[in-house]
Scaffold this motif. Structure first.
Motif, short mmCIF file in Angstrom:
data_model
loop_
_atom_site.label_atom_id
_atom_site.label_comp_id
_atom_site.label_asym_id
_atom_site.label_seq_id
_atom_site.Cartn_x
_atom_site.Cartn_y
_atom_site.Cartn_z
N PHE A 69 13.79 13.48 -0.02
CA PHE A 69 13.97 12.73 1.22
C PHE A 69 15.44 12.56 1.58
N LEU A 70 16.32 12.67 0.59
CA LEU A 70 17.75 12.69 0.93
C LEU A 70 18.07 13.96 1.72
N PHE A 80 9.13 1.61 4.35
CA PHE A 80 8.97 2.94 3.77
C PHE A 80 9.44 2.99 2.32
N ILE A 81 10.31 2.09 1.90
CA ILE A 81 10.62 1.99 0.47
C ILE A 81 9.34 1.65 -0.29
N LEU A 82 8.56 0.72 0.25
CA LEU A 82 7.29 0.36 -0.37
C LEU A 82 6.31 1.52 -0.34
N SER A 83 6.35 2.33 0.72
CA SER A 83 5.33 3.37 0.90
C SER A 83 5.26 4.32 -0.28
N ASN A 84 6.40 4.59 -0.92
CA ASN A 84 6.41 5.55 -2.03
C ASN A 84 6.89 4.94 -3.34
N ALA A 85 7.07 3.60 -3.36
CA ALA A 85 7.56 2.97 -4.59
C ALA A 85 6.60 3.13 -5.75
N CYS A 133 15.61 8.87 10.40
CA CYS A 133 16.31 8.81 9.11
C CYS A 133 15.92 7.56 8.33
N ALA A 134 15.68 6.45 9.04
CA ALA A 134 15.24 5.23 8.36
C ALA A 134 13.94 5.47 7.63
N MET A 135 13.06 6.22 8.25
CA MET A 135 11.76 6.52 7.65
C MET A 135 11.92 7.37 6.39
N VAL A 136 12.63 8.48 6.49
CA VAL A 136 12.70 9.39 5.35
C VAL A 136 13.61 8.87 4.25
N PHE A 137 14.67 8.12 4.62
CA PHE A 137 15.55 7.57 3.59
C PHE A 137 14.81 6.51 2.79
N LEU A 196 14.11 6.48 -1.14
CA LEU A 196 14.71 5.43 -1.96
C LEU A 196 13.66 4.71 -2.80
N GLY A 197 12.45 4.57 -2.26
CA GLY A 197 11.39 3.86 -2.97
C GLY A 197 11.10 4.43 -4.35
N PRO A 198 10.77 5.71 -4.47
CA PRO A 198 10.47 6.25 -5.81
C PRO A 198 11.68 6.28 -6.74
N LEU A 199 12.89 6.45 -6.20
CA LEU A 199 14.07 6.41 -7.07
C LEU A 199 14.27 5.01 -7.63
N LEU A 200 14.19 4.01 -6.76
CA LEU A 200 14.33 2.63 -7.20
C LEU A 200 13.25 2.27 -8.22
N ALA A 201 12.01 2.69 -7.94
CA ALA A 201 10.91 2.39 -8.85
C ALA A 201 11.09 3.11 -10.19
#
Length: 421
Positions: free
Chosen positions: A281-282, A46-51, A164-168, A172-177
């Motif tokens: 998502f947080l 899911f990090i990849l899903s929105n990165a 929570c794993a899904m939404v976190f 996290l993906g777009p923030l990291l990106a």
């Protein structure tokens, strides 16, 4: 007690009686730390899903495409996801969690390579398609694996951690990106190199995960619209009634949020866009920990209210050009998705035996992601035609109506069917 009220209970008993046919290692009480670790592959995918979300402004600048095309790229993710859900839930219940999760992680790694080397819209579409397929696998097989590892006595914990794993991860993906693309060289490359490392650790977690292959005989077609056993249909419907508007609201923020920020704030900062998605998502993660001990229908009702308020504030934000109100709308959207997702997963976990759980998870997500794909795409093209303000307003009114209807359905169900233990 009437026959109509006892039928679901009988169905649940029959499902649980057949649970012995699935000798998941979770039934031997794996350590709690393994329950948390089993959720990591869900987070990593899911990090990849929105990165890619904060990076679209760069691709739009370099490649050149409209908001309508942007939502089409986003929609191919939904196409891959729904196609995956039609297969992965059933395959996972029949062949096991690992035979589904490992190929999915391989596709996610391939998507990273394509994203990092993309020079045209076609490449972005293929990468999003692969990402959607991987996500479809983890929301069915991955979330079911968390429940398998947790065992019968920790189903509420399993639902909480899987959700929570899904939404976190999605936040996290777009923030990291956003941060990496603003501070590191080669912004559309570095992000996906880091994600490849995270996915590699998820592969290691799946290889060591204490789950076994099922032994129950296969029944029915391998490729089919996922569903639930008799007696659990109402619980699936209640979950979809709230989860679908919630995830549609967050999908809108992900696909058109950067455009709204650009119009309201006059900024194309990828950090700001990523931070708004992460905050959304947080909120979805935090609210689930806050409400986890409430009755499931109470959680669902609160989720419907939150999504309704999110649409009200979205309409206010675009008509007043208020960034704080837009952020409030995103936070409420995140809370709405989080509660709808947790309530839906908890109802399914409480009534469905392991040999049908991945398929049930797939059914919940099919019901949620179809409107999450259709409505934001429609809003994107409508915004191209009549302007972003009016397009967002129409979207807000439609989704607000759906959220209100979902909440009313949940409230009405309390009088007819008791909540499962």
């Amino acid at each position: 007690m009437s026959e109509s009220r006892t039928a679901p209970v009988k169905a649940v008993d029959e499902q649980r009686a057949g649970a012995d046919d699935l000798p998941a290692a979770a039934s031997s009480a794996s350590p709690t730390w393994w329950v948390w670790l089993a959720a990591w592959p869900v987070t990593a995918v899911f990090i990849l899903s929105n990165a890619a979300t904060p990076l679209y402004v760069l691709w739009q600048r370099d490649i050149g495409f409209s908001k309508g095309t942007l939502t089409v790229i986003f929609a191919f993710y939904i196409v891959g996801l729904i196609g995956s859900l039609l297969v992965c839930g059933v395959v996972s219940d029949r062949l096991g969690r690992k035979p589904v999760l490992l190929p999915a992680l391989g596709l996610a790694l391939a998507a990273c390579v394509i994203f990092a080397t993309a020079t045209g819209v076609a490449a972005l579409i293929v990468a999003r398609l692969f990402t959607g397929i991987a996500v479809g696998a983890v929301v069915s097989a991955g979330m079911a694996a968390v429940t398998d590892v947790a065992g019968q006595n920790r189903k509420r914990l399993a639902a909480l951690l899987a959700s929570c794993a899904m939404v976190f991860g999605a936040g996290l993906g777009p923030l990291l990106a956003g941060v990496l693309s603003e501070t590191a060289p080669a912004p559309t490359v570095t992000v996906f190199l880091v994600e490849m490392v995270l996915l590699a650790t998820a592969v290691l977690a799946v290889l060591r995960m204490p789950v076994r292959r099922p032994t129950a005989p296969a029944k029915g077609a391998w490729i089919r619209v996922p569903g639930v056993p008799r007696g659990s249909g109402l619980h699936l419907a209640l979950g979809i009634a709230v989860f679908a508007p919630g995830i549609t609201a967050t999908s809108f923020v992900l696909s058109l949020g950067p455009s709204l920020l650009s119009g309201l704030l006059g900024t194309t900062s990828r950090i700001v866009a990523g931070a708004m998605a992460f905050a959304m998502f947080l909120a979805a993660t935090g609210v689930q920990f806050a409400v986890q001990r409430l009755r499931r229908r109470t959680i669902l009702t609160a989720g419907a209210i939150s999504t309704t308020l999110s649409m009200v504030t979205l309409i206010v934000a675009v008509h007043t050009s208020s960034v704080p109100v837009l952020i409030a709308s995103a936070l409420l959207a995140g809370a709405g998705q989080g509660m709808g997702q947790l309530g839906g997963l908890s109802l399914l976990n409480s009534t469905i035996a392991p040999q049908r759980l991945a398929e049930a998870n797939a059914a919940l997500n099919v019901g949620g992601y179809i409107p999450a794909g259709v409505l934001p795409v429609s809003a994107g093209y409508l915004s191209d035609a009549i302007g972003l303000t009016d397009g967002a307003t129409v979207f807000g009114v439609v989704l607000m109506s759906l959220a209100v209807i979902g909440g009313l359905v949940v409230v009405a169900s309390r009088r007819r069917v008791p909540e499962p233990a």
